[in-house]
Design a protein around this motif. Sequence first.
Motif, PDB file in Angstrom:
ATOM      1  N   MET A 137       0.670  -1.130   0.167  1.00  0.00           N
ATOM      2  CA  MET A 137       0.047  -0.289   0.794  1.00  0.00           C
ATOM      3  C   MET A 137       1.143   1.362   0.430  1.00  0.00           C
ATOM      4  SD  MET A 137      -2.685   1.003   2.511  1.00  0.00           S
ATOM      5  CE  MET A 137      -3.694  -0.765   2.816  1.00  0.00           C
ATOM      6  N   SER A 138       0.741   2.304  -0.902  1.00  0.00           N
ATOM      7  CA  SER A 138       1.571   3.352  -0.892  1.00  0.00           C
ATOM      8  C   SER A 138       0.810   4.371  -0.354  1.00  0.00           C
ATOM      9  CB  SER A 138       1.695   3.666  -2.353  1.00  0.00           C
ATOM     10  OG  SER A 138      -0.072   4.712  -2.306  1.00  0.00           O
ATOM     11  N   ALA A 139       2.080   4.932   0.006  1.00  0.00           N
ATOM     12  CA  ALA A 139       1.871   6.030   1.028  1.00  0.00           C
ATOM     13  C   ALA A 139       1.130   7.254   0.804  1.00  0.00           C
ATOM     14  CB  ALA A 139       3.273   7.438   1.148  1.00  0.00           C
ATOM     15  N   SER A 140       0.780   7.253  -1.059  1.00  0.00           N
ATOM     16  CA  SER A 140       0.071   7.933  -0.737  1.00  0.00           C
ATOM     17  C   SER A 140      -1.624   8.365  -0.437  1.00  0.00           C
ATOM     18  CB  SER A 140       0.028   9.134  -2.707  1.00  0.00           C
ATOM     19  OG  SER A 140       0.369   7.238  -3.181  1.00  0.00           O
ATOM     20  N   THR A 141      -1.925   6.726  -1.277  1.00  0.00           N
ATOM     21  CA  THR A 141      -2.986   5.772  -0.815  1.00  0.00           C
ATOM     22  C   THR A 141      -3.156   5.895   0.262  1.00  0.00           C
ATOM     23  OG1 THR A 141      -2.838   4.347  -2.401  1.00  0.00           O
ATOM     24  CG2 THR A 141      -4.205   3.666  -0.916  1.00  0.00           C
ATOM     25  N   VAL A 142      -2.373   5.497   1.434  1.00  0.00           N
ATOM     26  CA  VAL A 142      -2.925   6.336   3.340  1.00  0.00           C
ATOM     27  C   VAL A 142      -3.369   7.728   3.319  1.00  0.00           C
ATOM     28  CG1 VAL A 142      -1.351   6.031   5.190  1.00  0.00           C
ATOM     29  CG2 VAL A 142      -1.073   3.612   3.662  1.00  0.00           C
TER      30      VAL A 142
ATOM     31  N   TRP B 128      -6.862   8.263   1.709  1.00  0.00           N
ATOM     32  CA  TRP B 128      -7.998   7.276   3.073  1.00  0.00           C
ATOM     33  C   TRP B 128      -8.465   8.712   4.000  1.00  0.00           C
ATOM     34  CZ3 TRP B 128      -6.436   1.779   3.095  1.00  0.00           C
ATOM     35  CH2 TRP B 128      -7.090   0.785   1.266  1.00  0.00           C
ATOM     36  N   LEU B 129      -7.060   9.084   4.489  1.00  0.00           N
ATOM     37  CA  LEU B 129      -6.922   9.484   5.671  1.00  0.00           C
ATOM     38  C   LEU B 129      -7.529  11.232   5.992  1.00  0.00           C
ATOM     39  CD1 LEU B 129      -3.085   9.062   7.679  1.00  0.00           C
ATOM     40  CD2 LEU B 129      -5.601   7.733   8.354  1.00  0.00           C
TER      41      LEU B 129
END
Length: 256
Positions: A1-6, A9-10
């Motif tokens: 899971m990429s940092a940009s996805t997290v 989501w946040l």
Amino acid sequence: MSASTVRRWLAEDALKPWQHRSWIFITDPGFRPKAARVLDLYVRTWQGEPLGEDEYVISADEKTSIQARCRCHPTLAPGQARAMLVNHTYSRGGALAYLAAYDVHRAKVFGRTEERTGIDPFMNLVTQVMSQEPYASAKRVYWIVDNGSSHRGQKAADRLTAAFPNTVMVHTPVHASWLNQVEIYFSVVQRKVISPNDFTNLAEARDRLRAFEDRYNTTAQPFQWKFTTSDLDDLLARLDRHTADHHEESSAAVAA
């Protein structure tokens, strides 16, 4: 899971536990009349009567613990497409207190540095202002202060009047330093003089504060203060409604 996805989501999530808002309850039973006195002085009124030309309003306070942080590597001035570079590591060169008195309607600042705050340093500031014109021969000079230990309570008011009979000490309500206009000046000092903190020693800090005062006094205009007694009443009414709603929610939760 990429940092940009997290991160996405946040950003989309309604629950953000890292964000918060703080508040403080009004505990001063005389909040409204004390605040109104200060606001009236800002529009040159005292006890329902307009101030005369020989009456002045001074807003005063202390800014504590201004440190001299000598950076271990020289600070690099900003350049084309480059911000100022300030080394994080520093050695401590001591700290001082900055006391200031701001003439609300003339936009004039009187400042001094002391080793620490206290009754004597504050009275030194008062003497600095009241020993010169137009304050020395004024009919009345109103000193707006908060409830800090240097000028708290009736004893401080009596001490001020005993030293200078044409003065009146006016306290802001407890936890209402935001009503004191000198705090606006201190915010300017924080941005334009102290940050980033890069002083070789305390003498350099004193010199920069003094130089800024001189420049400020040649160009400053009075702050455009817009918070009135009507705004104060609206604020207190909103707080009362919020408190009542909070009590109802708490009672409902207990009953459930």
